[in-house]
Design a protein around this motif. Structure first.
Motif, mmCIF file in Angstrom:
data_model
loop_
_atom_site.group_PDB
_atom_site.id
_atom_site.type_symbol
_atom_site.label_atom_id
_atom_site.label_comp_id
_atom_site.label_asym_id
_atom_site.label_seq_id
_atom_site.Cartn_x
_atom_site.Cartn_y
_atom_site.Cartn_z
ATOM 1 N N GLY A 38 0.825 -1.194 0.000
ATOM 2 C CA GLY A 38 0.000 0.000 0.000
ATOM 3 C C GLY A 38 0.865 1.251 0.000
ATOM 4 O O GLY A 38 1.961 1.269 0.563
ATOM 5 N N ASN A 40 0.949 5.181 1.146
ATOM 6 C CA ASN A 40 0.288 6.047 2.114
ATOM 7 C C ASN A 40 1.003 7.386 2.210
ATOM 8 O O ASN A 40 2.203 7.493 1.904
ATOM 9 N N CYS A 119 -4.185 -2.989 1.184
ATOM 10 C CA CYS A 119 -4.725 -1.680 1.574
ATOM 11 C C CYS A 119 -5.405 -1.697 2.931
ATOM 12 O O CYS A 119 -5.848 -0.646 3.405
ATOM 13 N N THR A 123 -4.847 1.547 7.066
ATOM 14 C CA THR A 123 -6.096 2.280 7.246
ATOM 15 C C THR A 123 -6.935 1.687 8.369
ATOM 16 O O THR A 123 -7.483 2.419 9.194
ATOM 17 N N SER A 150 -10.271 9.842 0.820
ATOM 18 C CA SER A 150 -8.947 9.231 0.965
ATOM 19 C C SER A 150 -9.087 7.774 1.406
ATOM 20 O O SER A 150 -10.188 7.294 1.724
ATOM 21 N N GLY A 151 -7.960 7.081 1.460
ATOM 22 C CA GLY A 151 -7.998 5.708 1.963
ATOM 23 C C GLY A 151 -8.511 5.645 3.390
ATOM 24 O O GLY A 151 -9.343 4.789 3.737
ATOM 25 N N THR A 155 -12.395 4.216 4.461
ATOM 26 C CA THR A 155 -12.442 3.154 5.468
ATOM 27 C C THR A 155 -13.227 3.607 6.684
ATOM 28 O O THR A 155 -14.058 2.855 7.231
ATOM 29 N N PRO A 290 -11.987 -2.171 0.608
ATOM 30 C CA PRO A 290 -11.106 -1.075 0.216
ATOM 31 C C PRO A 290 -11.571 -0.439 -1.092
ATOM 32 O O PRO A 290 -11.916 -1.137 -2.048
ATOM 33 N N LYS A 316 -7.459 3.988 -2.324
ATOM 34 C CA LYS A 316 -6.102 3.528 -2.093
ATOM 35 C C LYS A 316 -5.295 3.360 -3.384
ATOM 36 O O LYS A 316 -5.804 2.938 -4.421
ATOM 37 N N VAL A 318 -1.824 1.362 -4.814
ATOM 38 C CA VAL A 318 -0.985 0.201 -4.468
ATOM 39 C C VAL A 318 0.159 0.037 -5.451
ATOM 40 O O VAL A 318 0.097 0.471 -6.606
#
Length: 322
Positions: A38, A40, A119, A123, A150-151, A155, A290, A316, A318
């Motif tokens: 992931g 970030n 992911c 999170t 956002s991720g 979530t 995700p 997300k 990756v």
């Protein structure tokens, strides 16, 4: 092994694909052959020289990954070679192999692809520990999350909805507002609407999850209901603000915050246990998934960081390693 190194502090171009030694595991650790990692925002901060890894952690970027266990250290009983896992890492995820503590890894939930599993750790650890363990979100409460597309935001929306909260999420474009509304949140386009007015009209937020800071801090306080809580997890604008603490007193507000990476191994293991008990069933029931933005090859980590920093992503990002 192949890995992404940070040649020096700077922009995305300082990320270089390099040959480095495969990490060696110690007692209580597992070695993972990484399939996906992931991407970030803390990775971008580390690359820029603003977020140093903890003592003893890998200097390579990457705080979460999915893959297959290829070796187990002394004392590890919960994992075996061949197990598919996703893991919270202290660093080193942008590589063909990464190590982590055995109790910071989780099984890949049923029905989840390897790319999606990469992911989940960063999170889910962040959201559950801050929204539930620290923020105490309860069913029926009003929850405001900034950066809703956002991720972390996507979530947080799904976990909060699963817990029975009414969710409000800010975002900066029509597409992003549509994305958060599809997840069940009330979308607020901060470019043409005032989240303070929206939340006040609904009785105020009982919990705010903020990753912006700066000018949002005093506005959050105005948007909060009596006895509400505010949790900070990042400061995209600024960690500093001038606020009127009389409002905090009059409303009996609680203001707190945390960062995940520097926390103790025991604290992270406690969060992992909670995720397996509470969040993994949400995932396997289809209540949490995700939201995926874009996939890049490991060698194209620079482009992944550019995508992250442009701010146009939804969900997300990756890196495909294997």
């Amino acid at each position: 092994m192949k890995a992404i190194k940070i040649s020096k502090a700077g922009g995305p171009d300082v990320l270089t694909l390099s040959d480095v030694a495969k990490p060696e595991i110690s007692s209580g650790e597992i070695l993972i052959e990484v399939h996906y990692a992931g991407v970030n925002r803390p990775d971008c901060l580390q690359r820029a020289g603003l977020y140093a890894p903890p003592s003893g952690a890998s200097p390579l970027p990457g705080l979460e990954a999915s893959g297959v266990v290829v070796a187990v250290g002394e004392g590890v009983t919960q994992w075996s070679v061949g197990d598919q896992v996703c893991a919270l890492l202290p660093g080193g995820g942008y590589a063909q192999y990464a190590i982590c503590r055995a109790d910071h890894a989780l099984p890949i939930p049923k029905g989840v692809e390897m790319r999606e599993a990469a992911c989940l750790p960063e999170t889910c650890f962040t959201v559950w520990s801050n929204v539930v363990m620290r923020g105490g979100l309860k069913s029926g409460e009003r929850f405001l999350v900034h950066g809703g597309s956002s991720g972390i935001g996507t979530t947080a929306i799904q976990i909060a909805k699963s817990l029975g909260a009414e969710v409000f999420a800010t975002a900066g474009s029509a597409a992003k507002v549509a994305a958060v509304e599809e997840l069940g949140a009330h979308g607020i386009n901060y470019r043409d609407a005032d989240f303070v007015e929206v939340l006040t009209a609904h009785g105020g937020a009982n919990l705010v999850l903020d990753m912006v800071g700066g000018s949002y801090i005093s506005r959050n306080i105005k948007a909060m209901a009596p006895d509400a809580r505010m949790v900070f997890i990042a400061f995209l604008e600024s960690p500093k603000a001038e606020i009127n603490f009389a409002q905090v007193m009059m409303k009996r507000l609680t203001i707190t915050g945390s960062t995940l990476r520097p926390q103790s191994d025991a604290a992270k293991a406690e969060i992992a246990t909670a995720l397996r008990e509470h969040v993994w069933p949400m995932i396997e029931a289809g209540a949490l998934r995700p939201v995926m933005d874009q996939e890049f090859d490991l060698a194209d980590a620079r482009d992944a960081h550019r995508r992250m920093e442009q701010g146009d992503h939804i969900g997300k990002i990756v890196l495909r390693v294997k």
